[in-house]
Each structure stands twice: as C-alpha cells, then as structure tokens.
Enzyme design. Structure first.
Site, mmCIF file in Angstrom:
data_model
loop_
_atom_site.group_PDB
_atom_site.id
_atom_site.type_symbol
_atom_site.label_atom_id
_atom_site.label_comp_id
_atom_site.label_asym_id
_atom_site.label_seq_id
_atom_site.Cartn_x
_atom_site.Cartn_y
_atom_site.Cartn_z
ATOM 1 N N ASP A 148 -10.651 3.913 -0.881
ATOM 2 C CA ASP A 148 -11.302 2.823 -0.134
ATOM 3 C C ASP A 148 -12.819 2.742 -0.325
ATOM 4 O OD1 ASP A 148 -8.740 2.693 0.713
ATOM 5 O OD2 ASP A 148 -9.206 2.794 2.854
ATOM 6 N N ASP A 182 0.847 -1.192 0.000
ATOM 7 C CA ASP A 182 0.000 0.000 0.000
ATOM 8 C C ASP A 182 0.886 1.247 0.000
ATOM 9 O OD1 ASP A 182 -2.071 1.762 0.398
ATOM 10 O OD2 ASP A 182 -2.937 0.686 2.089
HETATM 11 C C1 GLA Z 1 -5.502 2.083 2.875
HETATM 12 C C2 GLA Z 1 -6.018 0.949 2.011
HETATM 13 C C3 GLA Z 1 -7.024 0.129 2.818
HETATM 14 C C4 GLA Z 1 -6.353 -0.404 4.067
HETATM 15 C C5 GLA Z 1 -5.783 0.746 4.885
HETATM 16 C C6 GLA Z 1 -4.932 0.259 6.044
HETATM 17 O O1 GLA Z 1 -6.509 3.010 3.172
HETATM 18 O O2 GLA Z 1 -6.597 1.433 0.844
HETATM 19 O O3 GLA Z 1 -7.524 -0.942 2.037
HETATM 20 O O4 GLA Z 1 -5.343 -1.315 3.714
HETATM 21 O O5 GLA Z 1 -4.950 1.582 4.085
HETATM 22 O O6 GLA Z 1 -4.412 1.290 6.809
#
Ligand code: GLA
Length: 501
Positions: free
Chosen positions: A328, A267
């Site tokens: 998200d 990520d």
């Molecule tokens: C980002 C990702 C999420 C999750 C969070 C964890 O927002 O897009 O899917 O993994 O980080 O902190």
C-alpha cells in the site's frame, strides 16, 4: 524471558532425562475455547509419527497453518507459523499443556494471543475442517476492452479506510460532478473494504447496515453519469476482516453484476496463506475473471496482490485490466516516492487495456506538500498509472483541485499510446523521465528528490528530445521556444512536467 525458560527446560531434560520424561509435549486434537477475531484460531492438531512431532493450527482467515521450526521440551512446544505474507517475520509461539488444558501464547502480525484449548473429540475436530474448493484448470480469460486508457475515478480506502457508508458515497458522487472532477475524466466511484455484511441463508453476500441498498446506491451513482465499483477478496476474509468471496466466487460475481457494479477490486488478503504459488494465485484470479465474464456485464477487473509473481506478465490473461505493483501507498513523500520512482512495475507490461497500478492517489490528504503532490501526480501521469483519487473530494483546497483537474497533466496520463515513461537520467538528487506521446511529442518530467531546492540543467538532445521546438510547462501553464539547453529550478521534492514538441 520465554526463551530463557525454554533453554532451562531443554537443559534440564538433557541433564536429567527423567525431568523431560515426566512432562511430555501435548499430542492429539484440541479445540480452542476462544480466539481473537484475528486470526480466529479454531483448533490445533499435534501428531507424532515415527517419533517426530508435527502440528497444524487452523485459522478461519488462513486455513491450516503447519507449525514450523518446531522444538519440544518437557510439556512445551515452541514453533512459528507463517501466514504467507512476506512482510512479516514470524515470531515464536509457545504451547504448554497438561492432560486437560492446552495454552497457546504468541503474536501473529499485530495480534497477541494467550488462549486455551480443550481435548476434542473426532467429531468436534471434523466440524472445524477448513473448507477447500477446487481451482479451475489453467485457461486464458478473454479480456474485455474496458480500459483502453488507465481507469480514472475515486476510491474510498486512502481517506476513509473502513469508515465508509452509503451517504458518503452519494456525497462523493455529487462532489465529483460539482467540482469538475467528473468532467476531467474521473468517473469510477469505487467502494473499497468495509461495505460487507454477512451471507444470507442462500449464501448471497449482503452489505452491512451502512449500505442499506446497494442496487439503489449504484442507480444513484449511475444517474450522475458516473460508474460504480466494489471490492472483495478470494480469501475467506478481506484485509479489513470482512467476509471475502472464498467458496462463493461465482455467486458474488453475480451479486455484484446484479447490483450494477462496473468495477471490481479483488484483493488477495487472507488468501495469501494458501494461494501462495504463482499457479494458485493465477487460478484464483482466473476464477473470478471467468465469473465476471459469465455475468455478461462490463466490469473492470482490478487485481490487488501487491505485485507478486510478476503479475504484470499474466494480469491480462485472467481478464485483468490493472494490477498493483506493490504493497500500500501512504500519504507521505518517502513511501510515494519509493513506489513512483523505484517500484512502478515493468514498463513492457503496461499498455492499452492492461496497466501497472502503483496504487491510488494521496493528493489532497494532507501528508505531503503541494510540491510533493505535484511530483506524485507528475510521476503517475508519466507512468500511465490508473488515476484513482484517494481524498475527500467534498472538501478540497484550490491547490488540490488545480492539481487533480490539470487537463494537460491528465492528457499525459491518458495518452492513447499507453506508454509507461522511464527515467533517462538520474543521480542522488534528481531524475529526468521521458514518455513518448501518440502525437509525436515527448512528456518530460524533471524531479528533485532532495529536500533542498536545486537547479537542473542540461541539453535537450542528451535526454533524447533533440530538435525540440516548443516546450509547454504543464504546471506553470507557460509556453516557450526551446533553446538547445534547459534549466529548471525545482523546490524541495518538487517537479516540472513538460510537453516538448
Ligand atoms: C489492502 C489493499 C488496500 C485496501 C485494503 C483494504 O491493504 O492493498 O488498497 O484495499 O487492503 O482492507
């Protein structure tokens, strides 16, 4: 208020130059006496070159952040900083100082700060240099064939956030088996953010106290016939503020492989401040892709950088098997529908071993109706999206189990041709999607995007499935001979998913 003060100061310094002359903007290097953990500011350096002021603030999350839109008046500096996240609108930050104390007030993202700094020696400043590491030169990483159909499993984030631990992961693995989800195809048990502790003296990343023994946990999950996944970031901090892989990419890949991890979600998070071009983002994923390959273990590589820089066009080239198309998902119809209907990625990027990832499922988390969750699942199946459960599979309603284990719907998602379905007809209230399946049949999704029941009618030939013989309704579990026309009444935000031969 702050703005008014500044304009007053500016006006005074224009009207009475002596006013401005007395109180000069701060210059030189300063070290913060303390900072909120986010964004963990360490120092500020202000320079005047040929009469022009510039400044850089260092953060342990984001590295060196130049002051932008810098304005000076009296002893005050006003500027903005940009952490590379396009969703944030930077706001004014204000620095005031006398000879000894500098004060910085403002907000970055969700964090307000009002912190002081003292004049620093060169050595003090140097010790706070943000470390930089070279990125590899451009290469294409050979993809391992680990995701010929979209990956299926479970991930901790949507339901548990960072409140995840060893015991819960084991119980989830047990429940995947006992509920029949494993038999339906959900095999990855993926730990998202929140497992990380600190690095040991050799730089090896340790789990935190909630995960006493990662290898033992992986062995347990494997003993159930399941696979296990983990999460990291190329930034110094993950999105949840835990230790990222910055400066330890190869070492972390080795650690994950030694633990027996079968899947890595990587990520971008705090790395977005300095990996903010297509080239650097590519190189940072390439680096981990190569590191995973070097371990010799089979590890599915999931890219999470919110769809930037047309990731679907190069995700495979860094060894990636899936890549997020957006920010998200949330457990509400509006956000799910926006991603599913309107932001699901370019269809030509998806296919065997490389998938557009519209984010993990919210089915069963309680924020949508059963009809809305069926829409969610139908859309994800038509898109050939990875199916990563985001709910607590230890406690599911019969409706949730029925939606998640519907073999016919899963078969549409897992179809070996790996085609991403597309809308063929839409207006303000409804959409019709089709997806060609490898056995020659067509999956058809009929969607009601309005909040009132509607009836959708039309002719099969008009949506490209003329000559249809048999229609199987995959949610109602009914089979019928097709007439020339169809008519389906759908509840608010509801869907029908059909397989037409
Ligand atoms: C980002 C990702 C999420 C999750 C969070 C964890 O927002 O897009 O899917 O993994 O980080 O902190």
């Amino acid at each position: 208020m702050r703005k008014r003060f500044l304009s007053l100061t500016l006006a005074l310094s224009v009207l009475f130059p002596a006013y401005g002359a007395k109180a000069k903007p701060p210059e030189g290097g300063w070290v913060f006496d303390g900072s909120p953990d986010y964004p963990d500011f360490t120092r500020v350096v202000i320079n005047r070159t040929s009469g022009t002021l510039s400044g850089v603030i260092t953060s342990r999350w984001y590295g060196d952040l130049p002051m932008q839109d810098l304005r000076a008046a009296g002893d005050t500096l006003v500027f903005k900083i940009n952490n590379g996240n396009p969703r944030l609108t930077p706001s004014d930050i204000v620095i005031t100082a006398d000879d000894k104390v500098l004060r910085m007030k403002g907000t970055l993202w969700y964090q307000s700060f009002d912190i002081t700094a003292h004049k620093a020696t060169k050595t003090e400043l140097k010790a706070l240099d943000f470390p930089t590491y070279p990125l590899p030169p451009y290469r294409v990483v050979a993809q391992k064939a680990l995701a010929l159909t979209p990956p299926m499993g479970w991930n901790s984030w949507n339901r548990f956030n960072t409140e995840i631990d060893d015991k819960t992961v084991r119980e989830i693995a047990d429940a995947l088996v006992s509920s029949g989800l494993k038999d339906a195809g959900y095999v990855y048990v993926n730990i998202d953010d929140g497992w990380q502790g600190k690095r040991d003296a050799n730089g090896v990343l340790q789990p935190n106290a909630k995960f006493p023994d990662m290898k033992a946990l992986a062995d347990y999950v494997h003993s159930k016939g399941l696979k296990i996944g983990i999460y990291s970031s190329q930034g110094p901090k993950t999105c949840g503020g835990f230790e990222g892989s910055y400066g330890h990419v190869e070492q972390d890949a080795k650690t994950f492989a030694e633990w027996g991890m079968d899947y890595l979600k990587y990520d971008l998070c705090s790395g977005e401040a300095f990996y903010h071009t297509r080239e650097t983002v590519y190189a940072s994923y390439q680096q981990m892709g190569e590191a995973l390959a070097a371990t010799g273990h089979d590890i599915v590589f999931s890219l999470c950088q919110y769809g930037r820089f047309d990731v679907g066009s190069w995700g495979r080239d860094v060894g990636g098997h899936l890549w997020r198309t957006t920010g998200d998902i949330e457990d509400n119809y509006a956000r799910m529908a926006w991603i599913g209907f309107d932001a699901s990625g370019k269809p030509n990027h998806t296919g065997p071993n490389g998938w557009n990832d519209p984010d993990m499922l919210e089915v069963g988390n309680g924020g949508m109706t059963t009809d809305e969750y069926k829409t969610h699942m139908s859309l994800w199946a038509l898109m050939a999206a990875p199916l990563l459960l985001g709910n607590d599979v230890r406690t599911m309603t019969p409706d949730t189990v029925a939606i998640l284990t519907n073999r016919d719907v899963i078969a549409v998602d897992q179809d070996t041709a790996g085609v991403q379905g597309l809308p063929v007809k839409k207006d303000a209230t409804h959409e019709i999607w089709t997806k060609k399946l490898s056995d020659g049949a067509t999956a058809v999704g009929l969607f009601n995007r309005s909040d009132k029941p509607i009836t959708i009618t039309g002719s099969w030939s008009e949506i490209g499935v003329g000559g249809a013989k048999e229609v199987r309704d995959l949610w109602a579990h009914t089979q019928a001979h097709a007439e020339t026309d169809y008519s389906y009444t759908l509840p608010a935000h509801g869907a029908a998913l059909l397989k037409v031969h």
